[in-house]
Design a protein around this motif. Structure first.
Motif, short mmCIF file in Angstrom:
data_model
loop_
_atom_site.label_atom_id
_atom_site.label_comp_id
_atom_site.label_asym_id
_atom_site.label_seq_id
_atom_site.Cartn_x
_atom_site.Cartn_y
_atom_site.Cartn_z
N ARG A 185 0.85 -1.19 0.00
CA ARG A 185 0.00 0.00 0.00
C ARG A 185 0.88 1.24 0.00
O ARG A 185 1.74 1.41 0.86
N ASN A 225 -5.91 1.28 8.62
CA ASN A 225 -6.20 0.44 7.45
C ASN A 225 -6.77 -0.92 7.86
O ASN A 225 -7.66 -1.45 7.19
N THR A 241 -10.59 -2.43 7.00
CA THR A 241 -10.77 -3.66 6.22
C THR A 241 -11.77 -4.60 6.89
O THR A 241 -12.50 -5.32 6.23
#
Lengths: 427, 427
Positions: free
Chosen positions: A240, B422, B426
């Protein structure tokens, strides 16, 4: 952030500040003064250079209690947990003395012993680095060093930063003194009335500290003089961009001369990271430092494939390496040179800087080709042990004497032969 | 030989030749020249300094065959046996890479890898030391170094001594070049058309070699710069004076600045050894050297008891220590500092110099307080390995971010937090 093709020679090499003649002269004078006048010199130099007049250099139990009172308990417990992780990791490095025996009576081996005493320098100034205290002292404690002495320059109130004192206490440092600069290194190397000499000095410092360490080297041991810090990230298009950029910036905020490099076969990732770096840069407190570092020493190298990317990493021999690829573990065997290797996206560098257990004192500037992270071996030494029986000497003595004579060392041959003669006369 | 009471401070410390400004300038010029002109500079300097014009620096297979033809087969088989002993001993030092795992997915460990390449300097001059070739190269080979390069100055016929070539071949050295002095060190550090650069340089040499090693240090690693050699013998009245004297002299014949010391609680032994040293001195080929060494740096210290004798030994931290007492093994645990420890009367120092297996490259001048014999670790380096799982980062991420903020390193905290964010997005 600049994107470029990988060229034949990729290097992170930056010149290391080696000091000018004036600085060298100052350091030599300070050392001479401390050797001659001991505590009195320390007192005078501390007043002159740190702007504070101390009646005693020793940190008291009361000062340590004050430091704890200043820190929130959550931070203390984090330091304690980090110290425990660092201790556990370094304990795995301990090696036993060993020996082998032979039927003819021969015993040979290695006796492994800790150094008697170690001094750790902790820099002063605005930032206090408790993590550096843990990382420099715990390996020595695990090695079995019986006397660990910490020195650090006092502020104008004659105090050391609370986080540093808490970390020293949690690590288990034996003595703490409020003295810094070249004068602290001189005291550790040669001793004063208050501070007794040690066998090895570790820890980072400014140019005067570095020059003083170089000057006393030989009389005591020192650790390697570190250059600016660096990270290399090996990534493919599964990484990422926001995470890669954050990691590059966490290196860049250390120092304008810190070096952050991404090596990837993915042009798409390269472009996305370049944009992310510029975006995240604006959010940082130490934006100026990070921006200069990225501009001067930040690079994104695009390679034609993963093998070329790996070869580039080995050429760099980076202090920190992150592997952010789909099958990160598969690449571990191909990495020949790196100080610390962080595998996968959840192993961001700060995990190792503070908490996981491995040391954050790492070889910089490409020296991972031949150097290691600070470790327990750095605080131990080995003695060879050799025992020959009468039988072993009778079997091998003449060969040894012959070897000595080929080298022209007659007295070596005679030292063996006089025993062979004495043995024969006894029987 | 002088007998004296042990005083408070007993030291073997001798000043190490550090070179004068003229020598330093010469060395810097030689290095600059080799960096700039490569092989052409080596050729010119070899002609000027060694008095021989070489068309090629590489030692050929034919030259090695000639060397074998010159040596008697018995000597070759002794070298082979010594090499085998040295190899076996150093193989015991090899350590595996290791890791630990935790239930939350964390893996941490140390990856241990050999250096890519090593250069070994072998001095020229009158004496040829094949043992030095074995001792410097075999630990590197055992460590797994794939490229070991030996350099040594040619004589006026453009040759290297046969015993040195035989030892290099038996050890398994990969490349041998006929080049010496500071120019050889420069070639090893920076490379020429013929001699490619290495990562570390070991081996003794004259002052120009020592200065050159110091100069290239940082670009490559170097071994410690050794001082003159020394022996300390710890003995009681069960030791034989003739054997003790022979061992003191075997050290003294090396160098006028070599240091030979007997420490004993026995006045009778002290007197007998003093007489024996004078007697045996007259039998030696290198009588002049040994006599000067004994006069200047030879001492017999009489202590009031064995404990005081042992404490004196620890203070000396000698390169070589022989324990010639009734119960020698019982004292081993009390010895804290010594390069190599020889136990009992049949373990005379030459046993270790040539044959038993432990290395004869040892810390001199009291540096056994913090240094070790040359060993396999010197030719390997460690990389820390850190793997955090998603779970491990979720458990510890906030603690790590907090630690970073206490140190004022915002970007470090953000590198962790961007992942926590993140992950949360998710799930």
């Amino acid at each position: 952030m600049k994107i470029q093709q990988v060229t034949d020679l990729v290097s992170i090499k930056r010149s290391i500040e080696s000091g000018n003649d004036e600085q060298k002269t100052v350091v030599k004078e300070i050392i001479a003064k401390v050797r001659r006048f001991g505590d009195a010199a320390l007192k005078e130099l501390t007043e002159k250079l740190d702007g504070v007049c101390l009646s005693s250099f020793s940190v008291t139990e009361e000062e340590i209690a004050d430091a704890y009172a200043q820190m929130d308990t959550r931070f203390v417990s984090i330091v304690r947990e980090a110290a425990e992780n660092i201790r556990t990791y370094h304990e795995k490095q301990l090696r036993p003395s060993w020996m082998t025996t032979q039927e003819n009576g021969t015993i040979i081996g290695q006796k492994i012993t800790p150094l008697d005493s170690v001094g750790v320098y902790v820099p002063g100034g605005t930032a206090a680095y408790p993590s550096s205290v843990l990382m420099n002292t715990i390996p020595a404690l695990v090695a079995g060093v019986k006397r660990i002495v910490m020195v650090s320059p006092p502020n104008r109130e004659g105090k050391l930063p609370a986080p540093v004192l808490v970390a020293a206490k949690e690590a288990g440092v034996h003595e703490i003194y409020k003295v810094g600069g070249a004068q602290a290194i001189a005291a550790l190397a040669y001793g004063t009335e208050t501070i007794h000499a040690v066998d090895k000095i570790t820890g980072p410092g400014n140019i005067y500290v570095a020059l003083a360490k170089r000057e006393v080297f030989g009389d005591v041991d020192i650790d390697m003089i570190a250059g600016p810090s660096e990270i290399a990230i090996l990534a493919d298009d599964t990484a990422r961009a926001d995470e890669v950029a954050a990691d590059l910036l966490s290196q860049a905020e250390h120092d304008p001369r810190a070096c952050s490099i991404l090596v990837t076969p993915s042009q798409a990732l390269a472009e996305a990271v370049s944009i992310e770096v510029e975006r995240q840069l604006k959010l940082l407190l130490r934006q100026d430092i990070a921006a200069r570092s990225i501009a001067d020493y930040g690079r994104i190298y695009v390679t034609s494939n993963m093998d070329e990317a790996i070869e580039t990493i080995n050429q760099l021999a980076p202090e920190h390496l992150e592997i952010l690829t789909e099958k990160a573990f598969e690449l571990l065997g191909k990495i020949r040179h790196a100080g610390a290797i962080f595998i996968g996206r959840y192993s961001t560098e700060p995990v190792g800087d503070y908490f996981a257990g491995p040391n954050h004192v790492l070889p910089t500037n490409g020296t991972a080709r031949f150097s290691s992270p600070l470790n327990v071996d750095d605080f131990q030494k080995k003695s060879s042990v050799i025992f020959y029986s009468e039988k072993a000497l009778m079997e091998n003595g003449e060969k040894i004497a012959k070897f000595a004579r080929v080298e022209g060392l007659e007295a070596h041959a005679r030292a063996v032969e006089i025993r062979l003669k004495n043995i024969r006369e006894t029987h």
